[in-house]
Design a protein around this motif. Structure first.
Motif, PDB file in Angstrom:
ATOM      1  N   LYS A  11       0.707  -1.140  -0.007  1.00 15.65           N
ATOM      2  CA  LYS A  11       0.108  -0.168  -0.031  1.00 15.65           C
ATOM      3  C   LYS A  11       0.978   1.368   0.021  1.00 15.65           C
ATOM      4  CE  LYS A  11      -3.305  -2.465   2.856  1.00 15.65           C
ATOM      5  NZ  LYS A  11      -4.019  -2.411   3.954  1.00 15.65           N
ATOM      6  N   ILE A  12       0.689   1.946  -1.020  1.00 14.03           N
ATOM      7  CA  ILE A  12       2.042   3.091  -1.430  1.00 14.03           C
ATOM      8  C   ILE A  12       1.210   4.399  -1.392  1.00 14.03           C
ATOM      9  CG2 ILE A  12       3.773   3.909  -2.639  1.00 14.03           C
ATOM     10  CD1 ILE A  12       4.436   1.220  -1.050  1.00 14.03           C
ATOM     11  N   ILE A 129      -6.108   4.602   1.717  1.00 11.55           N
ATOM     12  CA  ILE A 129      -6.860   5.811   1.122  1.00 11.55           C
ATOM     13  C   ILE A 129      -7.439   6.427   2.458  1.00 11.55           C
ATOM     14  CG2 ILE A 129      -9.289   6.314   0.382  1.00 11.55           C
ATOM     15  CD1 ILE A 129      -9.062   3.648  -1.115  1.00 11.55           C
ATOM     16  N   GLU A 130      -7.665   5.787   3.382  1.00  7.47           N
ATOM     17  CA  GLU A 130      -8.047   6.831   4.697  1.00  7.47           C
ATOM     18  C   GLU A 130      -6.860   7.531   5.238  1.00  7.47           C
ATOM     19  OE1 GLU A 130      -9.854   8.499   7.708  1.00  7.47           O
ATOM     20  OE2 GLU A 130     -10.958   7.674   6.029  1.00  7.47           O
ATOM     21  N   GLN A 134      -6.219  11.598   5.781  1.00  7.13           N
ATOM     22  CA  GLN A 134      -5.843  12.026   6.968  1.00  7.13           C
ATOM     23  C   GLN A 134      -4.853  12.787   6.852  1.00  7.13           C
ATOM     24  OE1 GLN A 134      -5.736   9.376  10.272  1.00  7.13           O
ATOM     25  NE2 GLN A 134      -7.812   8.378   9.952  1.00  7.13           N
ATOM     26  N   ILE A 135      -3.677  12.707   6.156  1.00  4.54           N
ATOM     27  CA  ILE A 135      -2.501  13.349   6.062  1.00  4.54           C
ATOM     28  C   ILE A 135      -2.871  14.621   5.287  1.00  4.54           C
ATOM     29  CG2 ILE A 135      -0.346  13.318   4.762  1.00  4.54           C
ATOM     30  CD1 ILE A 135       0.047  10.360   5.348  1.00  4.54           C
ATOM     31  N   LYS A 136      -3.771  14.663   4.367  1.00  4.58           N
ATOM     32  CA  LYS A 136      -4.050  15.582   3.533  1.00  4.58           C
ATOM     33  C   LYS A 136      -4.548  16.640   4.651  1.00  4.58           C
ATOM     34  CE  LYS A 136      -6.238  15.207  -0.103  1.00  4.58           C
ATOM     35  NZ  LYS A 136      -5.592  16.746  -0.821  1.00  4.58           N
ATOM     36  N   GLN A 137      -5.497  16.155   5.216  1.00  8.86           N
ATOM     37  CA  GLN A 137      -6.313  16.951   6.433  1.00  8.86           C
ATOM     38  C   GLN A 137      -5.389  17.577   7.335  1.00  8.86           C
ATOM     39  OE1 GLN A 137      -9.686  17.794   5.667  1.00  8.86           O
ATOM     40  NE2 GLN A 137      -9.208  19.447   7.065  1.00  8.86           N
ATOM     41  N   ALA A 138      -4.394  16.777   7.769  1.00  5.83           N
ATOM     42  CA  ALA A 138      -3.662  17.330   8.738  1.00  5.83           C
ATOM     43  C   ALA A 138      -2.764  18.523   8.426  1.00  5.83           C
ATOM     44  CB  ALA A 138      -2.646  16.261   9.403  1.00  5.83           C
ATOM     45  N   GLY A 150      -1.685  10.457  -4.060  1.00  7.56           N
ATOM     46  CA  GLY A 150      -1.792   9.147  -5.096  1.00  7.56           C
ATOM     47  C   GLY A 150      -1.632   8.016  -4.430  1.00  7.56           C
ATOM     48  N   VAL A 151      -2.550   6.904  -4.338  1.00 10.88           N
ATOM     49  CA  VAL A 151      -2.361   5.887  -3.881  1.00 10.88           C
ATOM     50  C   VAL A 151      -2.681   4.843  -4.651  1.00 10.88           C
ATOM     51  CG1 VAL A 151      -3.755   4.521  -2.119  1.00 10.88           C
ATOM     52  CG2 VAL A 151      -3.619   6.979  -1.751  1.00 10.88           C
TER      53      VAL A 151
END
Length: 370
Positions: A11-12, A129-130, A134-138, A150-151
């Motif tokens: 999971k990258i 995905i989650e 969360q990283i984007k929101q932080a 991108g995932v």
């Protein structure tokens, strides 16, 4: 998708900050918000280059690595801002701390982008995905900046995915959709395919991943050399590279483009002394020592050469680096030459694979190239 050698799919996540330097400047300076700005050198003189452009500037065609003069021609109202690398590094460190809440498998590519392997995440969330959301929101909450994510199941596809819906984008490309996605991708969107290669491909009738996929590995090698094997893999969505949390620095250096050509050895050596101070400061900051000093010279007609010397022991002291650079300069017979750029780089941070110390002291001359 064709299976890779791994039985467990990774999971990258690839995180890429949006117009990073420019966004930091707009965040910190209200007068820049909503306006086209370029972080980089001034268009005055001839050495200015755009490091990053805001999205307002990109609408006019302004891009990173473009000369500042060209950028100003495209966007006369463009505001040029000198970079503040200390500020960018502080923000980057905060972003890295956010990443580390989820995984220790972090491979930074630069101050503003990184790969994360969250196959086994610290918080046992289980969903890449989650975690990406969360990283984007932080980043948005704590730094007032946006990032695109991108995932996917490997680095190559995740990196392409992060670039699809910028700014503030999020794209997931799952195992079942990788094959069709890669087939529909224009060749110029493949990372590793530059403008020249893309044009060559199009002249051969190769416009998409599907076109490339019709060629055998041997055919791709015959057309494009060794990199053909890479194209064969990536067009099938195969990328077995691991996220490398301790990715080693390959080289470190500094260079300067001069507003007026240097024509005397005295001027050139004085500039090398200034550049050498910058290099040594950076080496000491990262606690690095290297064994190869490389001198870069660009002449007024844009010819460029490099000369280097390797030692059988690691160095990072000012005297050795600058004196070596000066000797390499003298070896190029700089008299009566007009020089527009000089640079010094230290590299070879690994152990030398030499059978004898005599080889370590040899000077390697690289050929002239345009």
């Amino acid at each position: 998708m064709e299976s890779s050698s791994h039985t467990t799919q990774r999971k990258i996540i690839h995180i890429d900050m949006d117009a990073f330097y420019a966004s930091v400047e707009q965040r910190d300076n209200p007068i820049y918000r909503g306006k086209p700005i370029a972080v980089g050198g001034s268009p005055e003189g001839r050495g200015g280059v755009v490091a990053t452009a805001s999205y307002e500037a990109r609408k006019f065609g302004v891009r990173s690595a473009m000369s500042s003069k060209r950028a100003q021609q495209l966007c006369p109202q463009l505001i040029f801002v000198r970079p503040r690398f200390d500020a960018y590094k502080a923000v980057s460190a905060h972003i890295r701390e956010i990443f580390s809440r989820y995984t220790d498998l972090i491979e930074p590519l630069s101050l503003d982008e990184a790969y994360l392997d969250v196959t086994d995440d610290k918080l046992q969330i289980g969903s890449a995905i989650e975690i990406a959301k969360q990283i984007k929101q932080a980043i948005k909450d704590e730094l007032n900046l946006t990032a695109s994510a991108g995932v996917s199941i490997n680095k190559f596809v995740a990196k392409i995915a992060s670039d699809l819906n910028k700014p503030d984008g999020f794209t997931f490309i799952g195992p079942s959709t990788i094959a069709s996605f890669m087939e529909s991708l224009p060749v110029e969107k493949f990372h590793g395919v530059g403008k020249v290669t893309a044009e060559k491909m199009k002249k051969m009738g190769l416009f998409t991943g599907a076109d490339l996929k019709r060629l055998s590995e041997q055919e791709l090698k015959s057309y494009f050399g060794k990199v053909g094997a890479f194209y064969y893999q990536i067009v099938r969505g195969i990328d077995d590279r691991r996220v490398q949390p301790h990715r080693e620095t390959k080289s470190l250096g500094a260079e300067d483009t001069f507003p007026v050509d240097l024509t005397t050895l005295e001027e050139m050596e004085a500039e090398l002394e200034k550049i050498g101070k910058t290099v040594v400061t950076r080496l000491q900051r990262y606690e690095l020592k290297g064994r190869t000093v490389t001198l870069k010279i660009k002449y007024s007609d844009f010819r460029q050469i490099t000369r280097n010397q390797s030692f059988n022991f690691p160095i990072n002291d000012y005297e050795t680096i600058v004196q070596t650079a000066k000797q390499l300069l003298i070896g190029t017979q700089p008299e009566d030459q007009k020089i527009r750029l000089l640079g010094i780089t230290l590299s070879n941070f690994h152990e030398l694979n030499l059978n004898d110390t005599d080889k370590a002291n040899q000077v390697t001359q690289l050929s002239l190239f345009d």
